[in-house]
Design a protein around this motif. Structure first.
Motif, PDB file in Angstrom:
ATOM      1  N   ILE A 194       0.676  -1.208  -0.014  1.00  0.00           N
ATOM      2  CA  ILE A 194       0.027   0.094   0.004  1.00  0.00           C
ATOM      3  C   ILE A 194       0.860   1.418  -0.106  1.00  0.00           C
ATOM      4  N   THR A 195       0.626   2.026  -0.905  1.00  0.00           N
ATOM      5  CA  THR A 195       1.241   3.451  -0.874  1.00  0.00           C
ATOM      6  C   THR A 195       0.396   4.663  -0.823  1.00  0.00           C
ATOM      7  N   VAL A 196       1.062   5.659  -0.678  1.00  0.00           N
ATOM      8  CA  VAL A 196       0.093   6.864  -0.593  1.00  0.00           C
ATOM      9  C   VAL A 196       0.535   8.100  -1.743  1.00  0.00           C
ATOM     10  N   GLN A 197      -0.178   8.685  -2.642  1.00  0.00           N
ATOM     11  CA  GLN A 197       0.131   9.178  -3.401  1.00  0.00           C
ATOM     12  C   GLN A 197      -0.269  10.715  -3.037  1.00  0.00           C
ATOM     13  N   VAL A 198       0.603  11.765  -3.418  1.00  0.00           N
ATOM     14  CA  VAL A 198       0.242  13.031  -2.913  1.00  0.00           C
ATOM     15  C   VAL A 198      -0.130  14.041  -4.310  1.00  0.00           C
ATOM     16  N   GLY A 199      -1.237  14.544  -4.132  1.00  0.00           N
ATOM     17  CA  GLY A 199      -1.960  15.158  -5.322  1.00  0.00           C
ATOM     18  C   GLY A 199      -1.492  16.563  -5.472  1.00  0.00           C
ATOM     19  N   ARG A 200      -1.893  17.622  -6.535  1.00  0.00           N
ATOM     20  CA  ARG A 200      -1.585  18.683  -6.809  1.00  0.00           C
ATOM     21  C   ARG A 200      -2.183  19.643  -5.480  1.00  0.00           C
ATOM     22  N   THR A 201      -3.018  19.343  -4.998  1.00  0.00           N
ATOM     23  CA  THR A 201      -3.746  20.213  -3.812  1.00  0.00           C
ATOM     24  C   THR A 201      -3.418  19.445  -2.492  1.00  0.00           C
ATOM     25  N   GLY A 202      -2.432  18.746  -2.491  1.00  0.00           N
ATOM     26  CA  GLY A 202      -1.807  17.936  -1.252  1.00  0.00           C
ATOM     27  C   GLY A 202      -2.653  16.779  -0.702  1.00  0.00           C
ATOM     28  N   ARG A 203      -3.839  16.673  -1.278  1.00  0.00           N
ATOM     29  CA  ARG A 203      -4.467  15.402  -0.828  1.00  0.00           C
ATOM     30  C   ARG A 203      -3.891  14.157  -0.943  1.00  0.00           C
ATOM     31  N   LEU A 204      -3.780  13.412   0.205  1.00  0.00           N
ATOM     32  CA  LEU A 204      -3.258  12.102   0.131  1.00  0.00           C
ATOM     33  C   LEU A 204      -4.219  10.920  -0.291  1.00  0.00           C
ATOM     34  N   THR A 205      -3.781  10.248  -1.330  1.00  0.00           N
ATOM     35  CA  THR A 205      -4.811   9.048  -1.526  1.00  0.00           C
ATOM     36  C   THR A 205      -4.159   7.773  -1.343  1.00  0.00           C
TER      37      THR A 205
ATOM     38  N   ALA B   8      -3.454 -10.040   7.074  1.00  0.00           N
ATOM     39  CA  ALA B   8      -2.619  -8.962   7.834  1.00  0.00           C
ATOM     40  C   ALA B   8      -3.325  -9.156   9.357  1.00  0.00           C
ATOM     41  N   GLU B   9      -2.268  -8.796  10.134  1.00  0.00           N
ATOM     42  CA  GLU B   9      -2.532  -8.679  11.734  1.00  0.00           C
ATOM     43  C   GLU B   9      -3.677  -7.437  11.937  1.00  0.00           C
ATOM     44  N   ASP B  10      -3.545  -6.418  11.207  1.00  0.00           N
ATOM     45  CA  ASP B  10      -4.460  -5.301  11.373  1.00  0.00           C
ATOM     46  C   ASP B  10      -4.418  -4.527  10.087  1.00  0.00           C
ATOM     47  N   HIS B  11      -5.214  -3.304  10.197  1.00  0.00           N
ATOM     48  CA  HIS B  11      -5.317  -2.727   8.873  1.00  0.00           C
ATOM     49  C   HIS B  11      -4.144  -1.750   8.809  1.00  0.00           C
ATOM     50  N   TYR B  12      -3.960  -1.238   7.663  1.00  0.00           N
ATOM     51  CA  TYR B  12      -2.914  -0.108   7.397  1.00  0.00           C
ATOM     52  C   TYR B  12      -2.827   0.806   8.222  1.00  0.00           C
ATOM     53  N   GLU B  13      -1.699   1.257   8.753  1.00  0.00           N
ATOM     54  CA  GLU B  13      -2.006   2.423   9.615  1.00  0.00           C
ATOM     55  C   GLU B  13      -1.438   3.816   8.702  1.00  0.00           C
ATOM     56  N   PHE B  14      -2.243   4.501   8.427  1.00  0.00           N
ATOM     57  CA  PHE B  14      -2.185   5.709   7.529  1.00  0.00           C
ATOM     58  C   PHE B  14      -0.881   6.783   8.343  1.00  0.00           C
ATOM     59  N   PRO B  15       0.232   7.194   7.319  1.00  0.00           N
ATOM     60  CA  PRO B  15       1.127   7.715   7.944  1.00  0.00           C
ATOM     61  C   PRO B  15       0.770   9.236   8.520  1.00  0.00           C
ATOM     62  N   GLU B  16       1.445   9.676   9.732  1.00  0.00           N
ATOM     63  CA  GLU B  16       1.098  10.792  10.314  1.00  0.00           C
ATOM     64  C   GLU B  16       2.015  11.865   9.531  1.00  0.00           C
ATOM     65  N   GLU B  17       2.947  11.431   8.819  1.00  0.00           N
ATOM     66  CA  GLU B  17       3.909  12.556   8.049  1.00  0.00           C
ATOM     67  C   GLU B  17       3.736  12.146   6.313  1.00  0.00           C
ATOM     68  N   CYS B  18       3.813  13.329   5.616  1.00  0.00           N
ATOM     69  CA  CYS B  18       3.788  12.985   4.340  1.00  0.00           C
ATOM     70  C   CYS B  18       4.915  12.306   3.867  1.00  0.00           C
TER      71      CYS B  18
ATOM     72  N   TYR C  95      -4.504  15.419   4.136  1.00  0.00           N
ATOM     73  CA  TYR C  95      -3.623  16.203   3.177  1.00  0.00           C
ATOM     74  C   TYR C  95      -2.385  16.621   3.843  1.00  0.00           C
ATOM     75  N   CYS C  96      -1.503  16.719   3.030  1.00  0.00           N
ATOM     76  CA  CYS C  96      -0.016  17.065   3.406  1.00  0.00           C
ATOM     77  C   CYS C  96      -0.008  18.625   3.718  1.00  0.00           C
ATOM     78  N   THR C  97       0.579  19.131   4.573  1.00  0.00           N
ATOM     79  CA  THR C  97       0.595  20.488   5.269  1.00  0.00           C
ATOM     80  C   THR C  97       1.900  21.360   4.499  1.00  0.00           C
ATOM     81  N   GLY C  98       2.640  20.397   3.690  1.00  0.00           N
ATOM     82  CA  GLY C  98       3.909  21.208   3.200  1.00  0.00           C
ATOM     83  C   GLY C  98       3.867  22.280   2.073  1.00  0.00           C
ATOM     84  N   GLY C  99       2.487  22.239   1.290  1.00  0.00           N
ATOM     85  CA  GLY C  99       2.347  23.107   0.263  1.00  0.00           C
ATOM     86  C   GLY C  99       3.319  22.844  -0.647  1.00  0.00           C
ATOM     87  N   LEU C 100       3.871  23.948  -1.494  1.00  0.00           N
ATOM     88  CA  LEU C 100       4.850  23.865  -2.445  1.00  0.00           C
ATOM     89  C   LEU C 100       6.232  23.612  -1.800  1.00  0.00           C
TER      90      LEU C 100
END
Length: 691
Positions: A347-358, A415-425, A440-445
């Motif tokens: 499982i991976t996390v993609q960062v969109g143009r507006t910062g949304r994490l998918t 899996a023993e548990d569900h995927y833990e979503f990261p707290e950092e981008c 959302y990632c708070t890092g902006g540009l």
């Protein structure tokens, strides 16, 4: 028109196997033979596509077609409606926008039987119990409007927004199942709605050929059909196996009483309809029809994703009317999404143009409805927790609308548990902020992922259309440190910075810098679209520019004020306001304005006010202008361009095939009509405007 028979044309039932050499024919003999060949080819097209009963072998048909091409190439005997025009015409610079003769609305839909029964109850409450329905497959292709005048094919357009679409006349002309000339006792005027698609067997052949040539295969038949229909080179379209089913008459000089009459009459005119359509007066029978069609779906040679149930009687349909978007007399009973079971490998996390994490699940590849799927959406962190999904789980994968793959449920928990979503981008390690179910990632540009996508979008056609700044070059510039945390960094790049990079020479460097210089004074609407406001593309940006006139007015507008703009709803208004409330976005915009300002607006330029105070509406197609070109032209000189005629409209500009609704509205409101491009340009010239 007279239908060809064997007595009139020996090529119909007994085509010759060889011909005299072309050079031995006189022009008169060539013309006579060419017309016989055209009539024979039309007849055999009808037998093949409409009656599904071919009378000659493919190689014989090919011989007739080749002979006709040879004659038309050697003699001046080609006609406008010749079947040889299917090979494609001259490439186009762009697809023009045309207005539909009648709105091409969408159909309300649902996947439950009770939804269909409620539709039936609504219909009967409105018009009584004497209701008959027509049931037909819901094709998964691309809707088009096709126009015939005096039996001749004259125009085709994509559905677009339901009111306007792309002019694809030359591309649709190449489709063999679209007759260039109607048969029998056809009406003087006929406007049809059809569905362009690629048959399943033809799609498999097309993809096999692409792979053999080293090209990427198409993902699915619908995407292949849509991309093919919008080609600028009709010869490319002609080389791909598009097909069409016609299923609705939008307008006609022939007075139909029912949809079923249309279904039975269109084949008499040489137009292909689907043979799986049925008529019933019981909604339960309509539900049974859908179940039978779904069971037969694997054996069909075309993609469908449900059934359409529509009221048969056209007077009753008129009484039921429409909403702004849907016909009230039709309902689509959708099939369940296709699904297969496979295993999540990561499982991976993609960062969109507006910062949304998918979150995205990487899968053991699996075939879902004819498409190999190796990645699927997990929607958001909340969905992950609710499904209790993790790496290693066996899951059911479905394709929403038979297109977008997503994880529907866990079949076997490993899996023993569900995927833990990261707290950092995962890209920039900035903190993750949660807004309801979204992250959302708070890092902006300052986040490389957001910066890359922001720069790509800024340079795209929906942005400032900066050529030479595609994804790979954006990555290269960011990796080299030439773009750090601001779009304005683009304008600080120097020629030496570029020529030091691999793959850049003086010419390519100079070309990019020239493109950047040309983008330094964008129109307000272009700037608003380019800076990446969520939910704001070129159309909404143009609405904002027309409404507010200046950037500061947009930046300071309240949610309520934004929502008052025609076409902007509460969700979009919230997105715009939140974008401009962000201190990070404020910094980026101010920095960018130092490089690209001032923005061009009609209110700022005294010399461009020749049309100030006037409001224009455009309908039909204007030679040498796209719809957006014409609107931009009048706006550049101080006018407003709107989409509907009212008492505030000063001129309706009517090109070829104008919309009757706008013409009627102009008459009702006493609005002057400029008939054609000559009248339009005459007005411009009178105001001192030269194109």
């Amino acid at each position: 028109m007279t239908t060809v028979t064997a007595d009139e044309n020996s090529y119909v039932e007994d085509p010759p196997t060889d011909f005299d050499p072309v050079e031995e024919l006189t022009e008169e003999a060539a013309a006579e033979q060419a017309e016989q060949l055209r009539e024979a080819i039309r007849y055999h097209d009808y037998r093949y596509y409409v009656e599904n009963d071919p009378a000659i072998a493919d190689r014989t048909y090919d011989a007739l077609f080749t002979r006709l091409q040879d004659l038309e190439d050697a003699f001046d005997v080609r006609t406008e409606d010749s079947p040889t025009r299917r090979v494609g015409g001259e490439p186009l610079d762009e697809l023009d926008t045309v207005e539909h003769v009648a709105p091409m609305l969408s159909i309300d839909s649902g996947g439950e039987a009770e939804d269909v029964r409620e539709f039936d109850r609504r219909v009967r409450r409105s018009v009584g119990d004497d209701v008959t329905y027509v049931c037909e497959p819901k094709f998964d292709g691309l809707s088009v409007e096709v126009v015939y005048e005096d039996g001749e094919y004259v125009r085709a357009a994509t559905r677009g927004d339901g009111y306007e679409g792309d002019d694809v006349t030359e591309n649709v002309r190449t489709i063999a199942s679209v007759p260039h000339r109607l048969r029998g006792d056809y009406p003087d005027y006929l406007v049809l709605r059809g569905e362009v698609h690629i048959p399943e067997d033809a799609f498999r052949r097309l993809n096999r050929e692409r792979v053999e040539r080293g090209e990427d295969p198409f993902a699915n038949p619908r995407n292949a059909a849509a991309g093919t229909l919008r080609q600028l080179d009709p010869s490319v379209t002609a080389g791909r196996p598009l097909d069409v089913f016609f299923f609705d008459v939008l307008d006609s000089s022939y007075d139909f009483d029912s949809h079923w009459e249309q279904h039975e009459t269109l084949p008499e005119w040489g137009l292909r309809v689907n043979d799986r359509s049925e008529r019933t007066d019981d909604i339960e029978d309509a539900l049974d029809y859908r179940d039978r069609l779904m069971a037969d779906r694997p054996d069909l040679n075309y993609e469908i994703d449900g059934t359409v149930i529509k009221v048969d009687d056209l007077d009753t349909c008129a009484e039921l009317g429409t909403t702004e978007r849907h016909y009230r007399w039709a309902y689509a009973y959708k099939f369940p999404a296709r699904s297969e079971v496979t295993t999540i490998t990561d499982i991976t996390v993609q960062v969109g143009r507006t910062g949304r994490l998918t979150p995205v699940a990487l899968l053991d590849p699996v075939d879902v409805g004819g498409v190999t799927v190796s990645r699927a959406s997990l929607h958001n962190p909340e969905e992950i927790a609710e499904m209790n999904v993790g790496v290693g789980d066996e899951v059911k994968v479905e394709r929403a609308g038979d297109v977008i793959p997503y994880v529907a449920e866990v079949v076997e928990k490993r899996a023993e548990d569900h995927y833990e979503f990261p707290e950092e981008c995962p890209v920039c390690e900035s903190a993750v902020e949660f807004d309801g179910p979204m992250a959302y990632c708070t890092g902006g540009l300052a986040c490389d992922a957001q910066l890359r996508r922001a720069v790509e979008y800024y340079a795209s056609e929906d942005g400032l259309d900066i050529e030479g700044l595609g994804g790979e070059r954006v990555d290269q510039l960011i990796d080299a440190g030439l773009i750090e945390d601001s779009l304005a960094d683009l304008y600080r790049i120097e020629e030496a910075d570029l020529t030091d990079l691999e793959g850049w020479g003086e010419t390519s460097a100079r070309n990019l810098l020239d493109e950047l210089d040309d983008s330094r004074h964008p129109r307000l609407r272009e700037f608003l679209s380019a800076i990446g406001i969520p939910k704001v593309g070129p159309a909404t940006a143009a609405d904002l520019a027309r409404e507010f006139g200046e950037l500061d007015a947009v930046r300071s507008a309240s949610r309520e004020r934004l929502e008052s703009v025609d076409g902007i709803g509460p969700k979009v208004a919230d997105q715009i306001a939140e974008f401009f409330d962000s201190p990070e976005n404020e910094r980026v915009i101010d920095d960018l304005l130092d490089a690209v300002g001032p923005l061009e607006t009609s209110s700022e330029t005294e010399t461009d006010d020749e049309l100030a105070g006037l409001t224009f509406v455009f309908t039909g197609s204007l030679a040498d202008y796209t719809r957006s070109d014409a609107q931009e032209l009048v706006e550049d000189h101080g006018a407003n361009a709107t989409s509907s005629v009212s008492g505030n409209t000063d001129y309706l500009v009517a090109g070829d095939s104008p919309g009757q609704t706008k013409l009627d509205a102009a008459e009702e409101n006493d609005v002057p009509v400029l008939d054609g491009v000559e009248a339009f340009e005459r007005l411009l010239a009178e105001r001192g405007i030269e194109r």
